[in-house]
Design an enzyme around this catalytic site. Sequence first.
Site, PDB file in Angstrom:
ATOM      1  CG  HIS A 182      26.945  45.410  37.891  1.00  0.00           C
ATOM      2  ND1 HIS A 182      27.821  44.792  38.750  1.00  0.00           N
ATOM      3  CD2 HIS A 182      27.675  46.311  37.196  1.00  0.00           C
ATOM      4  CE1 HIS A 182      29.025  45.305  38.583  1.00  0.00           C
ATOM      5  NE2 HIS A 182      28.974  46.220  37.647  1.00  0.00           N
ATOM      6  CB  CYS A 223      30.931  43.912  35.788  1.00  0.00           C
ATOM      7  SG  CYS A 223      31.652  45.527  35.415  1.00  0.00           S
ATOM      8  CD  GLU A 237      25.435  42.351  40.302  1.00  0.00           C
ATOM      9  OE1 GLU A 237      26.421  43.090  40.466  1.00  0.00           O
ATOM     10  OE2 GLU A 237      25.187  41.783  39.213  1.00  0.00           O
TER      11      GLU A 237
END
Length: 191
Positions: A173, A80, A175
Site C-alpha cells: 500500500h 494490493c 498510499e
Amino acid sequence: MPPTVGVLALQGDVREHLAALTGLGIEAVTVRRPEELAAVDGLVLPGGESTTMAKLLRTFELMEPLRERVGRGLPVFGTCAGMILLADRVRDGAAGQETVGGLDVTVRRNAFGRQVDSFEADLHVGGLDEPVHAVFIRAPWVEEVGGGVEVLAQAAEHPVAVRQGRLLATSFHPEVGGDGRLHRLFLDLVG
C-alpha cells in the site's frame, strides 16, 4: 493541461489514494460509473477486497468498460487488491473470481498470510534511489511473470511490484505513509 486521474471508488483505500494524488498536484476524481471512467486519463485500483471489488465492478457495469480501456492502453496503478484485479491469472481466488486482466502475471491472493501476518518492510524499487517503506496487509505476491513484465521490487523472494507497459502494480500500500514516489512513477505512465 494536467491529466485527470481516477480512483475506483467502489470499496477500499479510496481517500488515501485521492490524497496522495492531490498532494502531487494532480486532479484526482472518484470513479463509480462508466461515464466517469471514460473521462479519466489514468486510473488507480485501490487496495480492499478483490472478490468484493470484482462483484461491484459487475454491479456498477464497469467491468467491460474497464477491460476495454485497459486493452486500449489506459494507464492503471493497482495496489494490493488492485494488483489482483489487474492480473491475468489468480491462485487461491474465490470460485469464479473475475479479474479485469491486462497484466501478464499470476498472483496468489493473501500469499503473505492473514490479517495478523501483516507487516512492513523497506524495499528497493527499480527506478527509485531510496528504499520505499512498504505496508503489506493480507497482501498477494506474484508467482509468475510474463515476458513483457518488469519486476521492480521483491519481498520473500517474490515479486511485489511490477510494471508492464502502462500498467503498474504493487502488493503493498504505497498510499499509506505519505511517500508519493510510486504515485509519481505511475503519473509518468499517464504522461
